[in-house]
Motif scaffolding. Sequence first.
Motif, PDB file in Angstrom:
ATOM      1  N   ASN A 115      -8.566   6.032 -20.656  1.00  0.00           N
ATOM      2  CA  ASN A 115      -7.337   6.244 -21.403  1.00  0.00           C
ATOM      3  C   ASN A 115      -7.371   7.478 -22.296  1.00  0.00           C
ATOM      4  O   ASN A 115      -6.322   8.016 -22.635  1.00  0.00           O
ATOM      5  N   ALA A 116      -8.578   7.941 -22.664  1.00  0.00           N
ATOM      6  CA  ALA A 116      -8.658   9.018 -23.646  1.00  0.00           C
ATOM      7  C   ALA A 116      -9.732  10.057 -23.368  1.00  0.00           C
ATOM      8  O   ALA A 116      -9.626  11.169 -23.874  1.00  0.00           O
ATOM      9  N   LEU A 117     -10.760   9.751 -22.576  1.00  0.00           N
ATOM     10  CA  LEU A 117     -11.931  10.603 -22.506  1.00  0.00           C
ATOM     11  C   LEU A 117     -12.242  11.090 -21.088  1.00  0.00           C
ATOM     12  O   LEU A 117     -12.244  10.303 -20.132  1.00  0.00           O
ATOM     13  N   SER A 118     -12.537  12.379 -20.979  1.00  0.00           N
ATOM     14  CA  SER A 118     -13.187  12.917 -19.788  1.00  0.00           C
ATOM     15  C   SER A 118     -14.666  12.560 -19.854  1.00  0.00           C
ATOM     16  O   SER A 118     -15.209  12.288 -20.923  1.00  0.00           O
ATOM     17  N   PHE A 119     -15.337  12.583 -18.687  1.00  0.00           N
ATOM     18  CA  PHE A 119     -16.775  12.317 -18.693  1.00  0.00           C
ATOM     19  C   PHE A 119     -17.482  13.210 -17.688  1.00  0.00           C
ATOM     20  O   PHE A 119     -16.889  13.749 -16.756  1.00  0.00           O
ATOM     21  N   ASN A 120     -18.794  13.361 -17.895  1.00  0.00           N
ATOM     22  CA  ASN A 120     -19.671  14.064 -16.956  1.00  0.00           C
ATOM     23  C   ASN A 120     -20.504  13.028 -16.225  1.00  0.00           C
ATOM     24  O   ASN A 120     -21.191  12.213 -16.856  1.00  0.00           O
ATOM     25  N   PHE A 121     -20.445  13.055 -14.899  1.00  0.00           N
ATOM     26  CA  PHE A 121     -21.111  12.046 -14.066  1.00  0.00           C
ATOM     27  C   PHE A 121     -22.412  12.612 -13.509  1.00  0.00           C
ATOM     28  O   PHE A 121     -22.450  13.734 -13.007  1.00  0.00           O
ATOM     29  N   LYS A 122     -23.457  11.789 -13.561  1.00  0.00           N
ATOM     30  CA  LYS A 122     -24.782  12.243 -13.134  1.00  0.00           C
ATOM     31  C   LYS A 122     -25.586  11.053 -12.638  1.00  0.00           C
ATOM     32  O   LYS A 122     -25.468   9.944 -13.176  1.00  0.00           O
ATOM     33  N   ILE A 123     -26.398  11.259 -11.596  1.00  0.00           N
ATOM     34  CA  ILE A 123     -27.354  10.254 -11.134  1.00  0.00           C
ATOM     35  C   ILE A 123     -28.747  10.837 -11.322  1.00  0.00           C
ATOM     36  O   ILE A 123     -29.064  11.901 -10.771  1.00  0.00           O
ATOM     37  N   GLN A 124     -29.556  10.178 -12.088  1.00  0.00           N
ATOM     38  CA  GLN A 124     -30.874  10.690 -12.467  1.00  0.00           C
ATOM     39  C   GLN A 124     -31.687  11.103 -11.241  1.00  0.00           C
ATOM     40  O   GLN A 124     -31.828  10.342 -10.272  1.00  0.00           O
ATOM     41  N   ASN A 125     -32.199  12.330 -11.252  1.00  0.00           N
ATOM     42  CA  ASN A 125     -33.100  12.883 -10.225  1.00  0.00           C
ATOM     43  C   ASN A 125     -32.456  13.053  -8.855  1.00  0.00           C
ATOM     44  O   ASN A 125     -33.151  13.333  -7.879  1.00  0.00           O
ATOM     45  N   HIS A 126     -31.142  12.891  -8.758  1.00  0.00           N
ATOM     46  CA  HIS A 126     -30.455  13.010  -7.462  1.00  0.00           C
ATOM     47  C   HIS A 126     -29.369  14.076  -7.544  1.00  0.00           C
ATOM     48  O   HIS A 126     -28.630  14.134  -8.529  1.00  0.00           O
ATOM     49  N   LEU A 127     -29.276  14.884  -6.499  1.00  0.00           N
ATOM     50  CA  LEU A 127     -28.188  15.839  -6.377  1.00  0.00           C
ATOM     51  C   LEU A 127     -27.032  15.203  -5.621  1.00  0.00           C
ATOM     52  O   LEU A 127     -27.215  14.253  -4.844  1.00  0.00           O
ATOM     53  N   MET A 128     -25.845  15.730  -5.859  1.00  0.00           N
ATOM     54  CA  MET A 128     -24.635  15.226  -5.206  1.00  0.00           C
ATOM     55  C   MET A 128     -23.997  16.361  -4.418  1.00  0.00           C
ATOM     56  O   MET A 128     -24.017  17.523  -4.853  1.00  0.00           O
ATOM     57  N   VAL A 129     -23.403  16.029  -3.288  1.00  0.00           N
ATOM     58  CA  VAL A 129     -22.626  16.998  -2.510  1.00  0.00           C
ATOM     59  C   VAL A 129     -21.148  16.598  -2.615  1.00  0.00           C
ATOM     60  O   VAL A 129     -20.765  15.514  -2.167  1.00  0.00           O
ATOM     61  N   LEU A 130     -20.372  17.456  -3.239  1.00  0.00           N
ATOM     62  CA  LEU A 130     -18.935  17.181  -3.386  1.00  0.00           C
ATOM     63  C   LEU A 130     -18.249  17.375  -2.045  1.00  0.00           C
ATOM     64  O   LEU A 130     -18.416  18.413  -1.396  1.00  0.00           O
ATOM     65  N   VAL A 131     -17.429  16.374  -1.615  1.00  0.00           N
ATOM     66  CA  VAL A 131     -16.788  16.478  -0.303  1.00  0.00           C
ATOM     67  C   VAL A 131     -15.279  16.244  -0.331  1.00  0.00           C
ATOM     68  O   VAL A 131     -14.571  16.649   0.599  1.00  0.00           O
ATOM     69  N   GLU A 132     -14.763  15.596  -1.386  1.00  0.00           N
ATOM     70  CA  GLU A 132     -13.338  15.245  -1.351  1.00  0.00           C
ATOM     71  C   GLU A 132     -12.826  15.005  -2.757  1.00  0.00           C
ATOM     72  O   GLU A 132     -13.565  14.545  -3.630  1.00  0.00           O
ATOM     73  N   THR A 133     -11.565  15.334  -2.993  1.00  0.00           N
ATOM     74  CA  THR A 133     -10.909  14.986  -4.239  1.00  0.00           C
ATOM     75  C   THR A 133      -9.444  14.688  -3.990  1.00  0.00           C
ATOM     76  O   THR A 133      -8.714  15.516  -3.438  1.00  0.00           O
ATOM     77  N   GLU A 134      -9.025  13.472  -4.294  1.00  0.00           N
ATOM     78  CA  GLU A 134      -7.608  13.068  -4.281  1.00  0.00           C
ATOM     79  C   GLU A 134      -6.863  13.510  -3.026  1.00  0.00           C
ATOM     80  O   GLU A 134      -5.768  14.054  -3.083  1.00  0.00           O
ATOM     81  N   GLY A 135      -7.498  13.276  -1.880  1.00  0.00           N
ATOM     82  CA  GLY A 135      -6.802  13.539  -0.634  1.00  0.00           C
ATOM     83  C   GLY A 135      -7.096  14.867  -0.004  1.00  0.00           C
ATOM     84  O   GLY A 135      -6.491  15.207   1.021  1.00  0.00           O
ATOM     85  N   SER A 136      -7.994  15.662  -0.560  1.00  0.00           N
ATOM     86  CA  SER A 136      -8.358  16.960   0.014  1.00  0.00           C
ATOM     87  C   SER A 136      -9.860  17.021   0.240  1.00  0.00           C
ATOM     88  O   SER A 136     -10.641  16.705  -0.671  1.00  0.00           O
ATOM     89  N   TYR A 137     -10.262  17.453   1.438  1.00  0.00           N
ATOM     90  CA  TYR A 137     -11.666  17.778   1.642  1.00  0.00           C
ATOM     91  C   TYR A 137     -11.952  19.118   0.977  1.00  0.00           C
ATOM     92  O   TYR A 137     -11.186  20.070   1.107  1.00  0.00           O
TER      93      TYR A 137
END
Length: 565
Positions: free
Chosen positions: A228-250
Amino acid sequence: MAFGVCCRDLFTYATLLVSFVVGSNAIDVFLEWNVALEDSDNIRPVIVINGMFPGPLINVTTNDVVHVNVFNNMDEPLLFTWHGIQQRLNSWQDGVSGTNCPILPGTNWTYVFQVKDQIGSFFYYPSINFQKAAGGFGPIRVNNRDVIAVPFPKPEAEFDLLIGDWSYDDYKRTRSMLGTHQMTNVGISNVILMNGKGPYGHPLSKASESFTVTRGKTYRFRISNVGNALSFNFKIQNHLMVLVETEGSYTNQITLDSLDVHIGQSYSVLVTMNQDEADYYIIAAAKLIPLVFGQSFAGVGILHYSNSDARVTGPLPIGPHPYDLEFSVNQAKSVRWNLTTGAARPNPQGSFNIQNVTLSQTFILQGSMEEIQGLPRYTVNNVSYYTVDTPLKLADNFGNGGSGVYQLDAFPLDSVNDKAAYGISVVTGTHRGWAEFVFKNNMDVIDSWHLDGYGFFVVGFGKGDWTPDLRKTSYNLFDPVVRSTVQVYPRGWTAVYAFLDNPGMWNLRSQLLKHWYLGQELYIRVHDDDPDPAKERPPPDNLLLCGIFDHSKAPANSPVPFPAP
């Protein structure tokens, strides 16, 4: 109550029936929801759907038709909106106060909408009465048809991860104090929840979210900021992420250590389990919140390797500083559209080039907090939206141009009123024209804007004031990502393009709940009398009537042109 799943082959908590639609690959999906306010593990009552918080997953394939029969067991009116679902030619199902009459307590109503030509990660939530602060939200997946290739190998499994800030205050108490000088100390964020569960290790958390994975496998996480009020930074300890999609777009597939997710936004990332068999922290650290003893204000879950027998210990891993907005802006600019892959259709997403489009309209929209009649309100161009009892869509359809409910184009599109005031803000969007929206943020928070009915091209971010010359120096017109929700940084601007080919009455709003509730919104009326090439569908057979069109309250010999019951 537990986080639950309802998909194409599960019947838990919901009735789901399928029948083939003649002449297409689509199916009809039937869901039955019982919505109530119930006690929970989260200090105060929450809005549940079929006993679940968050609510059941809507898991469908592009072009499917979704029927959601909502039974309102609460003590006040209720509406649901389908965040990011474009409702092609059908704003009657949008589920906001300007398009739908609410579902009254003790009654039910069925939404019917098609996830037309869409894929990706979305979510739903209550849209009126500040109810989103009490829950009622849940995930939506729109999957590719089998004949459309997905631009990455099929993951081992998919996880929906709804994350958002949460207040221990009762939402009705908060609502009663909003718009008064007492609102500063109510509704503050006390905790960040993951799928309705408190942070791992928090003294008030009876349970925390955990995902069990297998070493060597790759998983898809669909992450949504339902806060309702805050943005956040998302992280998984010791793991990298590959961004593939956002809100209907690859998207172009970029590798990230952490990802900023702003209110109302959804992302998909792939995570390969390539670490030692152990447990690892999953962290959603709030932006623009001071560190306390070196630790972030964060939601915390656990990534559990199936053969791990060691519980995670120690401090949370450090991500970007919560006040490092340069990191956030640079990352936002790196999120680009994948021009070589199909999405809902086989043709590449980038087959339509926007570099040489002709703009037919520019909307310059300044969000700020002002005082009106001595009380705090949120405004767009110094106009605070005033919600009326008659939905604008009803007035537009039955009232010969609004029936006096609203005045079209009285809102200042590219200027700011000298004095803040209330208004019923409805502006004309040129049908099949290209519109430029420039969102300006005069506040010290990260704002977030969402447009119902459309995905828009995110073409630019900047600091300070916006001028037309910035189109030449600060816009990305080559591969801007298409999405429905975009952040606007403090004292900055964000620009998007939208092709207004979807007739209807569409809500444009701040996704910060307090801002939205106190007036930071307007409506875009996209209309063309010519039925060719597209005209919005007629009202549904189960249309609800209210306001000046409520037959039960109509005076004898009323001059208002009521539709036939």
